[in-house]
Design an enzyme around this catalytic site. Structure first.
Site, PDB file in Angstrom:
ATOM      1  N   GLY A 165       4.613  80.776  60.447  1.00 22.12           N
ATOM      2  CA  GLY A 165       4.360  82.148  60.006  1.00 22.12           C
ATOM      3  C   GLY A 165       3.692  82.292  58.654  1.00 22.12           C
ATOM      4  O   GLY A 165       3.891  83.301  57.976  1.00 22.12           O
ATOM      5  N   SER A 166       2.863  81.310  58.268  1.00 19.84           N
ATOM      6  CA  SER A 166       2.167  81.483  56.984  1.00 19.84           C
ATOM      7  C   SER A 166       1.183  82.659  57.068  1.00 19.84           C
ATOM      8  O   SER A 166       1.019  83.409  56.092  1.00 19.84           O
ATOM      9  CB  SER A 166       1.457  80.199  56.548  1.00 19.84           C
ATOM     10  OG  SER A 166       0.389  79.898  57.401  1.00 19.84           O
ATOM     11  N   ASN A 167       0.540  82.837  58.219  1.00 19.94           N
ATOM     12  CA  ASN A 167      -0.357  84.000  58.368  1.00 19.94           C
ATOM     13  C   ASN A 167       0.438  85.302  58.374  1.00 19.94           C
ATOM     14  O   ASN A 167       0.037  86.284  57.749  1.00 19.94           O
ATOM     15  CB  ASN A 167      -1.184  83.873  59.652  1.00 19.94           C
ATOM     16  CG  ASN A 167      -2.365  82.942  59.475  1.00 19.94           C
ATOM     17  OD1 ASN A 167      -3.223  83.165  58.634  1.00 19.94           O
ATOM     18  ND2 ASN A 167      -2.409  81.868  60.256  1.00 19.94           N
ATOM     19  N   LYS A 207       6.796  86.280  84.231  1.00 21.83           N
ATOM     20  CA  LYS A 207       6.088  86.643  82.988  1.00 21.83           C
ATOM     21  C   LYS A 207       6.101  88.161  82.732  1.00 21.83           C
ATOM     22  O   LYS A 207       6.217  88.620  81.600  1.00 21.83           O
ATOM     23  CB  LYS A 207       4.652  86.140  83.078  1.00 21.83           C
ATOM     24  CG  LYS A 207       3.923  86.225  81.769  1.00 21.83           C
ATOM     25  CD  LYS A 207       2.636  85.438  81.826  1.00 21.83           C
ATOM     26  CE  LYS A 207       2.034  85.347  80.455  1.00 21.83           C
ATOM     27  NZ  LYS A 207       1.047  84.301  80.349  1.00 21.83           N
ATOM     28  N   MET A 246       1.994  81.479  70.536  1.00 18.77           N
ATOM     29  CA  MET A 246       1.443  80.418  71.372  1.00 18.77           C
ATOM     30  C   MET A 246       1.613  80.651  72.879  1.00 18.77           C
ATOM     31  O   MET A 246       1.559  79.714  73.663  1.00 18.77           O
ATOM     32  CB  MET A 246       2.037  79.065  70.959  1.00 18.77           C
ATOM     33  CG  MET A 246       1.735  78.705  69.503  1.00 18.77           C
ATOM     34  SD  MET A 246      -0.004  78.888  69.012  1.00 18.77           S
ATOM     35  CE  MET A 246      -0.603  77.238  69.310  1.00 18.77           C
ATOM     36  N   LEU A 294       0.095  82.824  76.258  1.00 13.17           N
ATOM     37  CA  LEU A 294      -1.019  83.640  76.741  1.00 13.17           C
ATOM     38  C   LEU A 294      -0.453  84.976  77.222  1.00 13.17           C
ATOM     39  O   LEU A 294       0.498  84.981  78.012  1.00 13.17           O
ATOM     40  CB  LEU A 294      -1.699  82.888  77.889  1.00 13.17           C
ATOM     41  CG  LEU A 294      -3.145  83.176  78.201  1.00 13.17           C
ATOM     42  CD1 LEU A 294      -4.030  82.953  76.977  1.00 13.17           C
ATOM     43  CD2 LEU A 294      -3.612  82.278  79.343  1.00 13.17           C
ATOM     44  N   ASN A 309      -6.165  88.423  67.348  1.00 12.38           N
ATOM     45  CA  ASN A 309      -5.609  87.069  67.194  1.00 12.38           C
ATOM     46  C   ASN A 309      -6.446  86.295  66.180  1.00 12.38           C
ATOM     47  O   ASN A 309      -7.620  86.594  65.989  1.00 12.38           O
ATOM     48  CB  ASN A 309      -5.673  86.346  68.551  1.00 12.38           C
ATOM     49  CG  ASN A 309      -5.100  84.940  68.495  1.00 12.38           C
ATOM     50  OD1 ASN A 309      -4.087  84.694  67.842  1.00 12.38           O
ATOM     51  ND2 ASN A 309      -5.752  84.000  69.173  1.00 12.38           N
ATOM     52  N   HIS A 340      -7.667  82.335  65.541  1.00  7.67           N
ATOM     53  CA  HIS A 340      -7.706  81.026  66.199  1.00  7.67           C
ATOM     54  C   HIS A 340      -8.336  80.008  65.257  1.00  7.67           C
ATOM     55  O   HIS A 340      -9.352  80.292  64.615  1.00  7.67           O
ATOM     56  CB  HIS A 340      -8.501  81.114  67.505  1.00  7.67           C
ATOM     57  CG  HIS A 340      -8.530  79.806  68.226  1.00  7.67           C
ATOM     58  ND1 HIS A 340      -7.441  79.347  68.945  1.00  7.67           N
ATOM     59  CD2 HIS A 340      -9.460  78.833  68.276  1.00  7.67           C
ATOM     60  CE1 HIS A 340      -7.718  78.142  69.418  1.00  7.67           C
ATOM     61  NE2 HIS A 340      -8.945  77.801  69.028  1.00  7.67           N
TER      62      HIS A 340
HETATM   63  C1  GAR Z   1      -2.688  78.913  62.744  1.00  7.55           C
HETATM   64  O1  GAR Z   1      -3.532  77.833  62.441  1.00  7.55           O
HETATM   65  C2  GAR Z   1      -3.305  79.783  63.824  1.00  7.55           C
HETATM   66  O2  GAR Z   1      -4.698  79.906  63.701  1.00  7.55           O
HETATM   67  C3  GAR Z   1      -2.923  79.009  65.052  1.00  7.55           C
HETATM   68  O3  GAR Z   1      -1.594  78.601  64.832  1.00  7.55           O
HETATM   69  C4  GAR Z   1      -1.398  78.429  63.421  1.00  7.55           C
HETATM   70  C5  GAR Z   1      -0.194  79.230  63.011  1.00  7.55           C
HETATM   71  O4  GAR Z   1       0.155  78.971  61.681  1.00  7.55           O
HETATM   72  N1  GAR Z   1      -3.053  79.796  66.245  1.00  7.55           N
HETATM   73  C6  GAR Z   1      -3.416  79.295  67.417  1.00  7.55           C
HETATM   74  O5  GAR Z   1      -3.663  78.113  67.593  1.00  7.55           O
HETATM   75  C7  GAR Z   1      -3.525  80.312  68.539  1.00  7.55           C
HETATM   76  N2  GAR Z   1      -4.190  79.738  69.672  1.00  7.55           N
HETATM   77  P1  GAR Z   1       1.195  79.910  60.928  1.00  7.55           P
HETATM   78  O6  GAR Z   1       2.427  80.011  61.824  1.00  7.55           O
HETATM   79  O7  GAR Z   1       1.507  79.185  59.644  1.00  7.55           O
HETATM   80  O8  GAR Z   1       0.555  81.254  60.710  1.00  7.55           O
END
Ligand code: GAR
Length: 191
Positions: free
Chosen positions: A14-16, A66, A91, A93, A108, A110
């Site tokens: 969850g850094s984003n 789902k 993660m 779909l 999203n 990516h």
């Molecule tokens: C990030 O690099 C994001 O772009 C990627 O997961 C990571 C999550 O990091 N997302 C995907 O690969 C989606 N297909 P975070 O939990 O530190 O934000």
């Protein structure tokens, strides 16, 4: 002014999500109304609590259909009345039921320059392919795997001899800065 109500969906660290919560806390145009994770123990839920944002866990049961799973996610989100869904390392779909509920209001991030390297390991796949530049993409979410319309991309060069860990950490730091910047621009036009 009415703010755009954002729900963040995330599966991991969850850094984003954290950088979006920090940005929104000082924003006039958006607020994070909740964080939902499909992983009960995900660090992102702790981060949400530390930022005084409601943290919801909805995990998929074994053999659960789902659509039912997505119905439970939608039911959990409903009370927070999100206008937009922001995926930040979510993660799974999303299926037609969820997509229809938040029609064209799901974005999203990516970790690759899409359409290159879609899927679960964007940085890993790019690194293995010996690319000289990489980046991240923010896009609308459709039913495909990282196929939705691209909103913005940020490129960066690989440093010769750099380890995978350093490359990925650098990429993630760039994502953390870029995601709130793009959301700011996106939502500025609609509030
Ligand atoms: C990030 O690099 C994001 O772009 C990627 O997961 C990571 C999550 O990091 N997302 C995907 O690969 C989606 N297909 P975070 O939990 O530190 O934000």
């Amino acid at each position: 002014m009415t703010k755009v109500r954002i729900a963040i969906l995330a599966s991991g660290s969850g850094s984003n999500a954290e950088s979006i919560m920090k940005w929104a806390a000082d924003s006039d145009i958006a607020e994070v109304v909740c964080v939902l994770s499909d992983k009960r123990k995900a660090l992102v839920l702790e981060r949400a609590k530390n930022n005084n944002v409601p943290a919801l866990a909805v995990s998929k049961k074994k053999n659960e259909d789902k659509t039912y799973f997505e119905q439970r996610m939608i039911a959990s989100l409903e009370g927070y009345r999100p206008d937009w869904i922001v995926l930040a390392g979510f993660m799974k779909l999303l299926g037609p039921h969820f997509l229809k509920t938040y029609d064209k209001k799901i974005v999203n991030i990516h970790p690759s320059l899409l359409p290159l390297f879609p899927g679960v390991d964007g940085y890993g796949d790019a690194f293995k392919a010996n690319v000289t530049e990489s980046g991240c993409t923010i896009h609308y979410v459709d039913a495909g795997m990282d196929t939705g319309e691209i909103i913005a991309q940020k490129k960066f060069d690989l440093v010769p001899g750099e380890s995978f860990e350093d490359f990925k950490a650098r990429g993630l730091a760039i994502e953390n800065k870029f995601y709130p910047e793009v959301l700011e621009k996106l939502f500025k036009d609609i509030v």
